[in-house]
Design a protein around this motif. Structure first.
Motif, PDB file in Angstrom:
ATOM      1  N   ARG A 169       0.834  -1.208   0.000  1.00  0.00           N
ATOM      2  CA  ARG A 169       0.000   0.000   0.000  1.00  0.00           C
ATOM      3  C   ARG A 169       0.871   1.260   0.000  1.00  0.00           C
ATOM      4  N   THR A 170       1.931   1.258   0.807  1.00  0.00           N
ATOM      5  CA  THR A 170       2.804   2.426   0.896  1.00  0.00           C
ATOM      6  C   THR A 170       3.470   2.715  -0.436  1.00  0.00           C
ATOM      7  N   MET A 171       4.022   1.690  -1.073  1.00  0.00           N
ATOM      8  CA  MET A 171       4.681   1.894  -2.359  1.00  0.00           C
ATOM      9  C   MET A 171       3.705   2.350  -3.426  1.00  0.00           C
ATOM     10  N   ARG A 172       2.517   1.747  -3.405  1.00  0.00           N
ATOM     11  CA  ARG A 172       1.523   2.126  -4.396  1.00  0.00           C
ATOM     12  C   ARG A 172       1.138   3.602  -4.243  1.00  0.00           C
ATOM     13  N   VAL A 173       0.899   4.025  -3.015  1.00  0.00           N
ATOM     14  CA  VAL A 173       0.503   5.412  -2.769  1.00  0.00           C
ATOM     15  C   VAL A 173       1.640   6.368  -3.120  1.00  0.00           C
ATOM     16  N   ALA A 174       2.873   5.999  -2.766  1.00  0.00           N
ATOM     17  CA  ALA A 174       4.014   6.863  -3.073  1.00  0.00           C
ATOM     18  C   ALA A 174       4.156   7.074  -4.576  1.00  0.00           C
ATOM     19  N   TRP A 175       4.069   5.982  -5.336  1.00  0.00           N
ATOM     20  CA  TRP A 175       4.165   6.121  -6.791  1.00  0.00           C
ATOM     21  C   TRP A 175       2.988   6.907  -7.360  1.00  0.00           C
ATOM     22  N   GLN A 176       1.813   6.689  -6.805  1.00  0.00           N
ATOM     23  CA  GLN A 176       0.655   7.442  -7.267  1.00  0.00           C
ATOM     24  C   GLN A 176       0.836   8.935  -7.023  1.00  0.00           C
ATOM     25  N   ALA A 177       1.343   9.296  -5.833  1.00  0.00           N
ATOM     26  CA  ALA A 177       1.552  10.707  -5.520  1.00  0.00           C
ATOM     27  C   ALA A 177       2.559  11.338  -6.470  1.00  0.00           C
ATOM     28  N   ILE A 178       3.640  10.613  -6.750  1.00  0.00           N
ATOM     29  CA  ILE A 178       4.634  11.129  -7.695  1.00  0.00           C
ATOM     30  C   ILE A 178       4.047  11.223  -9.099  1.00  0.00           C
ATOM     31  N   GLY A 179       3.293  10.195  -9.496  1.00  0.00           N
ATOM     32  CA  GLY A 179       2.673  10.227 -10.822  1.00  0.00           C
ATOM     33  C   GLY A 179       1.708  11.386 -10.980  1.00  0.00           C
ATOM     34  N   ILE A 180       0.907  11.639  -9.933  1.00  0.00           N
ATOM     35  CA  ILE A 180      -0.036  12.763  -9.994  1.00  0.00           C
ATOM     36  C   ILE A 180       0.721  14.074 -10.150  1.00  0.00           C
ATOM     37  N   GLY A 181       1.779  14.241  -9.349  1.00  0.00           N
ATOM     38  CA  GLY A 181       2.540  15.481  -9.422  1.00  0.00           C
ATOM     39  C   GLY A 181       3.205  15.686 -10.760  1.00  0.00           C
ATOM     40  N   LEU A 182       3.868  14.641 -11.254  1.00  0.00           N
ATOM     41  CA  LEU A 182       4.543  14.770 -12.547  1.00  0.00           C
ATOM     42  C   LEU A 182       3.549  14.960 -13.680  1.00  0.00           C
ATOM     43  N   GLY A 183       2.436  14.236 -13.617  1.00  0.00           N
ATOM     44  CA  GLY A 183       1.432  14.365 -14.669  1.00  0.00           C
ATOM     45  C   GLY A 183       0.842  15.763 -14.734  1.00  0.00           C
ATOM     46  N   PHE A 184       0.413  16.266 -13.581  1.00  0.00           N
ATOM     47  CA  PHE A 184      -0.158  17.618 -13.551  1.00  0.00           C
ATOM     48  C   PHE A 184       0.872  18.654 -13.987  1.00  0.00           C
ATOM     49  N   SER A 185       2.121  18.496 -13.517  1.00  0.00           N
ATOM     50  CA  SER A 185       3.158  19.463 -13.873  1.00  0.00           C
ATOM     51  C   SER A 185       3.426  19.448 -15.376  1.00  0.00           C
ATOM     52  N   LEU A 186       3.430  18.260 -15.963  1.00  0.00           N
ATOM     53  CA  LEU A 186       3.666  18.164 -17.400  1.00  0.00           C
ATOM     54  C   LEU A 186       2.551  18.847 -18.187  1.00  0.00           C
ATOM     55  N   VAL A 187       1.306  18.609 -17.766  1.00  0.00           N
ATOM     56  CA  VAL A 187       0.179  19.265 -18.439  1.00  0.00           C
ATOM     57  C   VAL A 187       0.286  20.782 -18.301  1.00  0.00           C
TER      58      VAL A 187
END
Length: 641
Positions: free
Chosen positions: A553-571
């Motif tokens: 759960r911890t790894m999944r959430v950590a990657w999700q948080a990074i993915g959300i940040g990078l995705g939004f920043s890229l957009v």
């Protein structure tokens, strides 16, 4: 108000940024031309210089972050005249530290609570019966202390009062209060109920259970997960992409403002904050569930575990003998045989004797007194009970006293205690090491969590090991192993990472060489706990499933948080590159992205859907066993998360 003042004092750059913003607003309205611009621009460049100095220090230390983007964003916005956007970036950088501290503090609150609640004072009884307060470090083994209502037990001890209720949730994760009787062991750090009790000290403060937990927690808090360092390295390609987009936007549009507008939204918080916050949240939730994870890197390993190896005695089993059955040879019934055997054995110190007495009491049988008790070491005990001669022990010993003794077939792993009454053979009490009630659920839960293979590594004979393995669903059995053979077996495993679960001193070497060593620390040895990466404080094997689930759960959430940040920043970078996002708006949008990522990372402090479904499945199994067997599932409650 005091908290606000304290915040402003602690985070001085935030305070300075806010004051400069206020001054800039006043100058913008009533000051000389360009005064606001120069004031804010100079301040922003000073912040950029400080940030650049920190970036150079980090690079020398081998840490790769994204400070270069932040510094470049501040400088470029100042140069193109977007000084208010530069000030927002300064606020984002300085406020990000405060936000990280708050989020990390919230994530580690269970860990911090353990440290803050460490017992400090003990109430020592003097020879005249009076009580004096002394530092807990001065308490010595053997003396008596008073524990007042709702106080922490200062050191490990034995209850001298008749009975009492204690809250051990901060130690074991068990949510329900536990009842203790005279002679029961007490753990330091447990909370006394509503009545004062007397306790005899059995361990100094430094050697007590709570101090062991405190040391484990401090070790956990000081660790840095490899995943966090990986997140630092992810920043390097992201920085390259950000500069590439910003440069192309400038080149294609011919406007230097586009370069600044892109970089303003290219400073994602997730790579700095989200991963550490998620790991602290995961470690904190582990502690709340009675599982101390010593390092963030261990959570990453737990999330990828493919093989789990178990010691047998004390891990898959309770490690103590229990009465499996009573075979009758004469006219006496099983309960009467057990009662007579307990009457004789209650005077013996042998572990099998204690198991027979305990079984009689659990069945609420009358255990009469015995007279003329004579124990023959390693053979048995003879005595008179209600006028009858009773002999209990090995078959050869009983055969010397009574007639009709016969060889009774026992299952692998069982030991027979023979009983003779009034000169005749009465029967045999079969004892065995009881499999933990939660063992089968644990193995099934590990497979559902993604574990491919489960192994049993034991020094027991192969027939005993295979008999137990067949009943619980172990995939691979290795029997007759010495400690060094267990080490070799773990090293030879190809499906890695491999997790080893054990509890004894002889398990310490194999726990140390496993990718993840898990010690059953509630009753296990100090050596095993020190060698392990994870210590389970509750005597509950199912917590190994919880540990794997929390890691995933911890790894999944950590990657999700990074993915959300990078995705939004890229957009946002692409939108800014098209000239549709002014710098000041982009700066505030980035703040929203940062806050979103941190809040998402904090989700690691709560169980996910799969974990809740697994817990519901276990609770349903336990309830079904209670209905069909009419008895509790096991000795340990599986507390809900």
């Amino acid at each position: 108000m005091a908290s606000v003042v304290g915040f402003l004092r602690e985070y001085r750059v935030v305070t300075a940024t806010l004051l400069v913003g206020l001054l800039g607003g006043i100058l913008e309205l009533a000051g000389p031309p360009d005064a606001a611009r120069w004031t804010i621009s100079v301040f922003a460049l000073v912040v950029a210089a400080l940030q650049a100095r920190g970036m150079i220090a980090d690079l020398r230390a081998g840490s790769y972050g994204i400070d270069l983007l932040a510094v470049t964003a501040i400088v470029s916005t100042v140069l193109v005249g977007e000084y208010w956007a530069a000030l927002v970036v300064c606020l984002m950088l300085s406020g990000g530290e405060a936000l990280e501290d708050y989020a990390a503090g919230r994530a580690r609150r269970e860990l911090s609570a353990l440290l803050e609640r460490a017992p400090q004072i003990g109430h020592r009884f003097l020879p005249d019966g009076t009580v004096v307060d002394v530092p807990v470090t001065e308490l010595v083994v053997g003396e008596e202390v008073l524990v007042k209502p709702h106080e922490l037990v200062p050191v490990d001890g034995v209850l001298l009062s008749e009975d009492a209720t204690f809250d051990e949730s901060s130690l074991t994760g068990e949510s329900l209060p536990v009842d203790r009787r005279r002679g029961d062991d007490l753990l330091s750090g447990s909370v006394n109920g509503g009545e004062a009790v007397r306790v005899r000290v059995t361990a100094a403060a430094a050697d007590s259970q709570y101090q062991r937990i405190v040391e484990l927690v401090r070790e956990a808090q000081d660790s840095k997960a490899p995943f966090v360092r990986l997140a630092d390295r992810v920043a390097v390609p992201f920085t390259v992409v950000a500069f590439l987009i910003a440069g192309l936007a400038w080149f294609l549009s011919g406007e230097a403002t586009r370069f600044a507008e892109v970089l303003v939204v290219a400073t994602p918080c997730p790579l700095i904050i989200a991963a550490p916050v998620a790991f602290m949240a995961g470690m904190s939730r582990s502690a709340r569930n009675g599982v101390i994870v010593k390092g963030g890197g261990t959570l990453e390993q737990l999330s990828r575990v493919r093989t789990v190896a178990f010691d047998k005695t004390g891990t898959l089993t309770y490690g103590t003998p229990h009465v499996a059955r009573v075979d009758v040879a004469d006219g006496l019934g099983p309960d009467e045989i057990l009662s007579l055997a307990a009457a004789v054995e209650q005077y013996s110190s042998h572990p099998l004797a204690a198991a027979i007495v305990a079984a009689a009491r659990e069945r609420r049988l009358t255990v009469p007194a015995a007279t003329d008790v004579e124990e023959v070491t390693a053979h048995g005990v003879r005595a008179r009970v209600d006028g009858r001669a009773v002999v209990v022990g090995k078959a050869s010993f009983v055969a010397d006293e009574v007639s009709g003794v016969r060889d009774v077939p026992l299952e692998p792993g069982q030991t027979g205690v023979h009983v003779g009454v009034a000169g005749r053979y009465a029967g045999v009490v079969a004892l065995a090491d009881e499999i933990r009630a939660e063992t089968s659920e644990t193995l099934a839960g590990l497979h559902r969590a993604g574990v491919r293979t489960t192994m049993m590594l034991t020094g027991d004979a192969e027939p005993t090991a295979r008999h137990i393995a067949a009943g619980i669903g172990i995939d691979d059995v290795r029997a007759g192993l010495l400690p060094e053979h267990k080490v070799d077996a773990v090293r030879a495993v190809t499906a890695r990472p491999v997790m080893m679960v054990g509890d004894g001193v002889n398990d310490a070497p194999v726990l140390a060489v496993a990718d993840v060593g898990v010690a059953m620390g509630a009753k296990g040895s100090t050596a095993a706990s020190e060698s392990a990466d994870v210590v389970i404080m509750l005597d509950d094997l199912y917590r190994t499933v919880r540990a794997v689930q929390i890691g995933r759960r911890t790894m999944r959430v950590a990657w999700q948080a990074i993915g959300i940040g990078l995705g939004f920043s890229l957009v946002l970078m692409l939108v800014a590159a098209a000239g549709l996002l002014p710098a000041i708006v982009g700066a505030w949008m980035q703040e929203v992205v940062d806050l979103t990522c941190i809040l998402w990372a904090l989700l690691a402090s709560r169980p996910g859907r799969e974990e809740r479904a697994e817990q519901n499945r276990v609770e349903a199994l336990r309830a079904e066993r209670v209905r069909t067997a009419g008895a509790p599932v096991g000795r340990t409650e599986l507390a809900r998360q």
